[in-house]
Design a protein around this motif. Structure first.
Motif, short mmCIF file in Angstrom:
data_model
loop_
_atom_site.label_atom_id
_atom_site.label_comp_id
_atom_site.label_asym_id
_atom_site.label_seq_id
_atom_site.Cartn_x
_atom_site.Cartn_y
_atom_site.Cartn_z
N SER A 89 46.46 35.63 42.11
CA SER A 89 47.53 36.46 42.63
C SER A 89 47.03 37.85 42.98
N SER A 129 50.50 46.90 48.34
CA SER A 129 51.44 48.01 48.42
C SER A 129 51.29 48.72 49.75
N THR A 142 56.39 37.06 48.03
CA THR A 142 57.67 37.75 47.93
C THR A 142 57.54 39.17 48.45
N ASN A 193 51.24 34.94 45.28
CA ASN A 193 50.87 34.03 44.21
C ASN A 193 50.31 32.74 44.77
N GLN A 249 54.04 40.54 47.00
CA GLN A 249 53.50 39.81 45.86
C GLN A 249 53.02 38.45 46.36
N SER A 266 59.22 42.96 48.87
CA SER A 266 60.17 43.81 48.18
C SER A 266 59.93 45.26 48.55
N TYR A 302 56.17 46.22 49.01
CA TYR A 302 55.19 45.40 48.34
C TYR A 302 55.18 43.98 48.90
N ARG A 351 48.93 41.78 44.50
CA ARG A 351 50.09 42.52 44.98
C ARG A 351 49.64 43.62 45.91
#
Length: 115
Positions: free
Chosen positions: A17, A21, A68, A83, A81, A70, A79, A19
């Motif tokens: 994973s 930004s 995802t 996975n 995300q 967000s 962001y 993330r």
């Protein structure tokens, strides 16, 4: 006028994973929509995920259920995300915002998924 700075890319093994930004120089409360695109070597840039001012989201079929999108309005940051990453996800990822009917782009961040 509008600056976007991506971070969080890197090298990860398949199944891992990350993330991403994207920090904006403006209040993202006032944008029409924002999202993430990616471009792999030898391929055209493609939409990965999109979120509207009203909170509606849209995902590419290839990432649905794994990624995802967000946002945090207080931090002027959005962001992605990611996975269950696959080698096919390897690309440069770009964030974009639509503001006053114009699109603005970040410089991109490299994501590499090994197998």
């Amino acid at each position: 006028q509008v600056q976007l700075v991506e971070s969080g890319g890197g090298l990860v093994q398949a199944g891992g994973s990350l993330r991403l930004s994207c920090a904006a120089s403006i209040s993202i409360f006032s944008i029409n929509y924002m999202g993430w695109y990616r471009q792999a070597p030898g391929k055209q840039r493609e939409l990965v995920a999109l979120i509207t001012a009203g909170g509606s989201t849209n995902y590419a079929d290839s990432v649905k259920g794994r990624f995802t999108i967000s946002r945090d309005n207080a931090k002027n940051t959005m962001y992605l995300q990611m996975n269950s990453l696959k080698p096919e996800d390897t690309a440069v990822y770009y964030c974009t915002v639509n503001y006053w009917q114009s699109n603005y782009w970040g410089q991109g961040t490299q994501v590499t998924v090994s197998s």
